[in-house]
Design an enzyme around this catalytic site. Sequence first.
Site, PDB file in Angstrom:
ATOM      1  N   ARG A  71       0.859  -1.178   0.000  1.00 11.57           N
ATOM      2  CA  ARG A  71       0.000   0.000   0.000  1.00 11.57           C
ATOM      3  C   ARG A  71       0.901   1.236   0.000  1.00 11.57           C
ATOM      4  O   ARG A  71       1.921   1.277   0.708  1.00 11.57           O
ATOM      5  CB  ARG A  71      -0.902   0.018   1.253  1.00 11.57           C
ATOM      6  CG  ARG A  71      -2.093  -0.937   1.167  1.00 11.57           C
ATOM      7  CD  ARG A  71      -3.106  -0.491   0.109  1.00 11.57           C
ATOM      8  NE  ARG A  71      -4.281  -1.338   0.034  1.00 11.57           N
ATOM      9  CZ  ARG A  71      -4.448  -2.345  -0.839  1.00 11.57           C
ATOM     10  NH1 ARG A  71      -3.491  -2.651  -1.686  1.00 11.57           N
ATOM     11  NH2 ARG A  71      -5.571  -3.040  -0.848  1.00 11.57           N
TER      12      ARG A  71
ATOM     13  N   GLU B 248      -3.989   7.677  -4.906  1.00 13.09           N
ATOM     14  CA  GLU B 248      -4.252   6.953  -6.160  1.00 13.09           C
ATOM     15  C   GLU B 248      -5.558   7.439  -6.780  1.00 13.09           C
ATOM     16  O   GLU B 248      -6.538   7.591  -6.052  1.00 13.09           O
ATOM     17  CB  GLU B 248      -4.323   5.446  -5.875  1.00 13.09           C
ATOM     18  CG  GLU B 248      -2.969   4.906  -5.449  1.00 13.09           C
ATOM     19  CD  GLU B 248      -2.962   3.389  -5.233  1.00 13.09           C
ATOM     20  OE1 GLU B 248      -3.955   2.733  -5.523  1.00 13.09           O
ATOM     21  OE2 GLU B 248      -1.922   2.895  -4.774  1.00 13.09           O
TER      22      GLU B 248
ATOM     23  N   HIS C 197      -1.423   0.516  -9.961  1.00  7.81           N
ATOM     24  CA  HIS C 197      -2.011  -0.450  -9.012  1.00  7.81           C
ATOM     25  C   HIS C 197      -2.595  -1.654  -9.768  1.00  7.81           C
ATOM     26  O   HIS C 197      -3.800  -1.909  -9.706  1.00  7.81           O
ATOM     27  CB  HIS C 197      -3.077   0.222  -8.130  1.00  7.81           C
ATOM     28  CG  HIS C 197      -3.368  -0.556  -6.881  1.00  7.81           C
ATOM     29  ND1 HIS C 197      -3.699   0.039  -5.680  1.00  7.81           N
ATOM     30  CD2 HIS C 197      -3.369  -1.892  -6.632  1.00  7.81           C
ATOM     31  CE1 HIS C 197      -3.911  -0.901  -4.762  1.00  7.81           C
ATOM     32  NE2 HIS C 197      -3.719  -2.087  -5.327  1.00  7.81           N
TER      33      HIS C 197
HETATM   34  C1  8YV Z   1      -7.503  -4.735  -5.370  1.00 10.93           C
HETATM   35  C2  8YV Z   1      -5.485  -4.896  -4.082  1.00 10.93           C
HETATM   36  O1  8YV Z   1      -8.189  -5.505  -6.219  1.00 10.93           O
HETATM   37  O2  8YV Z   1      -6.465  -6.898  -3.363  1.00 10.93           O
HETATM   38  C3  8YV Z   1      -5.945  -5.833  -3.041  1.00 10.93           C
HETATM   39  O3  8YV Z   1      -5.784  -5.520  -1.856  1.00 10.93           O
HETATM   40  O4  8YV Z   1      -4.724  -4.032  -3.852  1.00 10.93           O
HETATM   41  C4  8YV Z   1      -6.029  -5.059  -5.434  1.00 10.93           C
HETATM   42  O5  8YV Z   1      -5.775  -6.354  -5.816  1.00 10.93           O
HETATM   43  C5  8YV Z   1      -7.789  -3.319  -5.594  1.00 10.93           C
HETATM   44  O6  8YV Z   1      -7.280  -2.570  -4.546  1.00 10.93           O
HETATM   45  C6  8YV Z   1      -9.287  -3.107  -5.687  1.00 10.93           C
HETATM   46  O7  8YV Z   1      -9.621  -1.815  -5.525  1.00 10.93           O
END
Ligand code: 8YV
Length: 324
Positions: free
Chosen positions: A237, A266, A285
């Site tokens: 993150r 983001e 992302h």
């Molecule tokens: C998400 C991700 O699909 O799974 C997670 O935590 O970071 C990604 O794979 C994305 O954040 C969906 O908004």
Amino acid sequence: MKPNVILYKTLPDDLRQKLDAQFNVTEIPDLSAENQKKYAHALAEAQGLLGSGDKVDSDLLANMPHLRACSTISVGYDNFDVNAMSQRNVVLMHTPTVLTETVADTLMALVLSSARRVTELDAWVKAGKWKESVSPAEYGVDVHHKTLGVVGMGRIGLALAQRAHFGFSMPILYNARSVHKEAEDRFGAQRVDLETLLKESDFVCIILPLTEQTHHLIGAEQLKLMKKSGILINAGRGPVVDENALIAALQAGTIHAAGLDVFEQEPVPANSDLLKLPNVVALPHIGSATHETRYGMMRDAVDNLIAALQGNLEKNCVNPEAAS
Ligand code: 8YV
């Protein structure tokens, strides 16, 4: 009567049919304040909530008095107020297993492209700058046999270590709260403190969830510990890394490069100084963003919600205490 569910993500037809067979579904575009107002009645009646990305906080929960289960199409759940959910006996499910290998592939792609300058040199060729054999100005650095540091040895860290060990003969260091026996037995990974990992790794790969403890875990002080030739990779993150400190380190040349799939904000603002640096590989992302994996995540999220509202949830629950 079927339970009422709010869906704030469009699903493929087959998964939507599966959901419709079990629930009375209201699809809304997102959970913005505007839509919360517009769909106030549907929210007030809903027992289930399914989607991803948007904030689910105590204000929203207060408007959903009948809510019993939330299912997120993601492994990360930092956008949910889990304490507030548990207090209201609302369970939260996520999709922790299905995306592991794909996110590890993305991490390896960041390792390779930042070391070998793949995106930078691709743009260079397309700009017509390839006039003769490349010179040292275009050289990258080796990946194989270099030391890979994994900050956060969970499922994804393990899958990355597997790639690095078997594919690239890389020694693995890791920092985690507890010993990861499988990583040590299978890949010879060595558990070290964060300071040692930062000092000794050629690639520092961050795969941590965002919590109060991990916010800005990597700041100016930590970046100073990294090798001048070190490369920072973040696919956990964004806010785990202090982005201003990272920009300063890259501008000053105290680290070599960065490969980033996640950002503090983001989408990353187009005028961010990060994007002006040739030694930054920036991705939007896409950690889990393949057709196969995103389908699998949606399928698991649908199954999770069905299991939770039918009272037979056995896996993927973040706060099982809320079910009792
Ligand atoms: C998400 C991700 O699909 O799974 C997670 O935590 O970071 C990604 O794979 C994305 O954040 C969906 O908004």
